[in-house]
Motif scaffolding. Structure first.
Motif, PDB file in Angstrom:
ATOM      1  N   PRO A  30       0.823  -1.229   0.000  1.00 51.29           N
ATOM      2  CA  PRO A  30       0.000   0.000   0.000  1.00 51.29           C
ATOM      3  C   PRO A  30       0.848   1.266   0.000  1.00 51.29           C
ATOM      4  O   PRO A  30       1.258   1.745   1.051  1.00 51.29           O
ATOM      5  N   SER A  31       1.079   1.817  -1.172  1.00 49.90           N
ATOM      6  CA  SER A  31       1.910   3.026  -1.280  1.00 49.90           C
ATOM      7  C   SER A  31       1.091   4.309  -1.373  1.00 49.90           C
ATOM      8  O   SER A  31       1.649   5.402  -1.333  1.00 49.90           O
ATOM      9  N   VAL A  32      -0.220   4.180  -1.507  1.00 46.06           N
ATOM     10  CA  VAL A  32      -1.075   5.354  -1.689  1.00 46.06           C
ATOM     11  C   VAL A  32      -0.984   6.353  -0.539  1.00 46.06           C
ATOM     12  O   VAL A  32      -0.884   7.563  -0.780  1.00 46.06           O
ATOM     13  N   PRO A  33      -1.026   5.917   0.739  1.00 44.57           N
ATOM     14  CA  PRO A  33      -0.942   6.923   1.813  1.00 44.57           C
ATOM     15  C   PRO A  33       0.295   7.807   1.707  1.00 44.57           C
ATOM     16  O   PRO A  33       0.213   9.022   1.909  1.00 44.57           O
ATOM     17  N   MET A  62       2.041   8.520  -1.047  1.00 36.35           N
ATOM     18  CA  MET A  62       1.995   9.351  -2.242  1.00 36.35           C
ATOM     19  C   MET A  62       0.990  10.490  -2.144  1.00 36.35           C
ATOM     20  O   MET A  62       1.048  11.429  -2.935  1.00 36.35           O
ATOM     21  N   LEU A  63       0.073  10.409  -1.181  1.00 34.99           N
ATOM     22  CA  LEU A  63      -0.893  11.487  -0.984  1.00 34.99           C
ATOM     23  C   LEU A  63      -0.611  12.281   0.286  1.00 34.99           C
ATOM     24  O   LEU A  63      -1.434  13.093   0.718  1.00 34.99           O
ATOM     25  N   GLY A  64       0.562  12.038   0.891  1.00 38.87           N
ATOM     26  CA  GLY A  64       0.938  12.804   2.077  1.00 38.87           C
ATOM     27  C   GLY A  64       0.116  12.471   3.300  1.00 38.87           C
ATOM     28  O   GLY A  64      -0.105  13.335   4.153  1.00 38.87           O
ATOM     29  N   LEU A  65      -0.325  11.208   3.417  1.00 36.49           N
ATOM     30  CA  LEU A  65      -1.218  10.821   4.508  1.00 36.49           C
ATOM     31  C   LEU A  65      -0.590   9.810   5.465  1.00 36.49           C
ATOM     32  O   LEU A  65      -1.315   9.150   6.223  1.00 36.49           O
ATOM     33  N   THR A  66       0.726   9.666   5.435  1.00 39.85           N
ATOM     34  CA  THR A  66       1.388   8.716   6.314  1.00 39.85           C
ATOM     35  C   THR A  66       1.080   9.044   7.778  1.00 39.85           C
ATOM     36  O   THR A  66       1.162  10.204   8.202  1.00 39.85           O
TER      37      THR A  66
END
Length: 351
Positions: free
Chosen positions: A100-103, A105-109
């Motif tokens: 899951p790389s989406v968080p 890439m959207l600055g939501l880590t």
């Protein structure tokens, strides 16, 4: 093509398959007798549940790739950013359970999912861009998800039935590479929904194109329309003024080189350099492959450091770097998706 029971053997073909109860993977499975009898061949009630939950989603777009590392999640995230920038209400669902790389890439880590009476609430980047990913549920960003297929399928079902998206213009679904459990389950559960089709991401070399051809065949067999193929990392384009120079020993000589260019060839500083990093395979690369397989080609996207930087920063590439080398080609691809789904083209601040 039906949902795999949670207690099924690894390699389960699904209760609605013609080989259900008869395949080699069925040996010893507690569901073997029921599958062989045909009793399990019935409509999965989850399909109706998903259709009810996503009834207010106007367009659903899958982002697929046959091979990992071609920029599929980059395209999915930046497509969601771009659609939201045009005023659309957008949801981004990450069903890449193990990667899951989406968080990031959207600055939501570091964000977490919250639950209400209506279900799981998406994590919002902006008022009109919500995101759901298993990445929000892991104790740490380095924790591995070591799950068999049935457990992955169960989470995908939960994502589709329990997430309270509300009314969406677009639901973008980022999938893992290949044509495996996650893809089969996602498509099965979406049978009653407004699925416009799939955007397939590839690079130009044959090792990627061979897998993308399989992905296109997968779409045809599952009746998913291919909205178009993206030829990602088509070439490296970089302004001369931003280049770094090294001497024969590897030392930095950028200042010296720039001074020489300014003195003797200043016109070069306004130009860009280009290089084919992934040389097009015989037959025309991604564009040629799309033509031969009879699917649309949305266009190429050059390998642009600013596009990579935008993903690292969790920002919209078209808004943060509108004059960058890949901005205009990427905006054209977003317009291609808008057109293919019956929406008006966007208004972009690109060159």
């Amino acid at each position: 093509m039906s949902a795999v029971p949670a207690n099924a053997n690894a390699g389960c073909v699904g209760p609605q398959s013609d080989a259900a109860g008869k395949a080699s993977a069925c040996a010893g499975c507690p569901n073997q007798a029921a599958c062989a009898s045909g009793a399990a061949k019935q409509t999965d009630p989850s399909v109706a549940q998903v259709a009810a939950r996503l009834a207010d989603v106007k367009h659903t777009v899958l982002v697929l790739s046959g091979k990992g590392g071609v920029g599929k999640s980059t395209m999915a995230c930046q497509l969601a950013f771009a659609l939201a920038s045009q005023g659309h209400q957008v949801g981004l669902l990450d069903v890449d359970i193990c990667g899951p790389s989406v968080p990031r890439m959207l600055g939501l880590t570091g964000q977490e999912v919250h639950q209400s009476a209506a279900g799981w609430s998406p994590v919002y980047v902006e008022d009109n861009l919500g995101v759901m990913s298993i990445g929000f549920m892991l104790p740490g960003s380095d924790d591995a998800v070591i799950w068999r297929g049935p457990r992955k399928n169960g989470l995908i079902k939960q994502f589709l039935t329990d997430v309270d998206w509300g009314t969406l213009d677009y639901l973008v679904i980022d999938t893992p590479p290949g044509t495996s459990d996650e893809h089969i389950s996602t498509i099965q559960y979406l049978k009653g929904c407004n699925v416009d089709g799939a955007v397939i991401v590839s690079t130009n070399q044959e090792v990627s194109l061979a897998d993308v051809r399989k992905e296109i065949n997968f779409c045809k067999k599952t009746s998913i329309k291919v909205l178009g193929v993206v030829g990602n990392m088509a070439a490296l384009k970089f302004p001369v003024s931003q280049l770094a120079f090294r001497n024969a020993e590897g030392g930095d000589c950028t200042a010296e080189a720039m001074a020489a260019l300014s003195a003797h060839a200043p016109h070069l500083l306004s130009m860009s350099v280009a290089a084919d990093v992934f040389v097009a395979a015989e037959g025309g690369g991604a564009a040629g492959m799309a033509a031969k397989t009879g699917v649309p080609y949305l266009g190429p996207v050059p390998l642009d450091p600013n596009l990579l930087r935008a993903c690292e920063e969790g920002r919209s590439f078209l808004e943060a770097y509108p004059m960058s080398a890949a901005a205009k080609p990427f905006a054209a691809i977003v317009d291609g998706v808008l057109k293919a789904t019956g929406s008006a083209p966007g208004s972009w601040a690109t060159k």
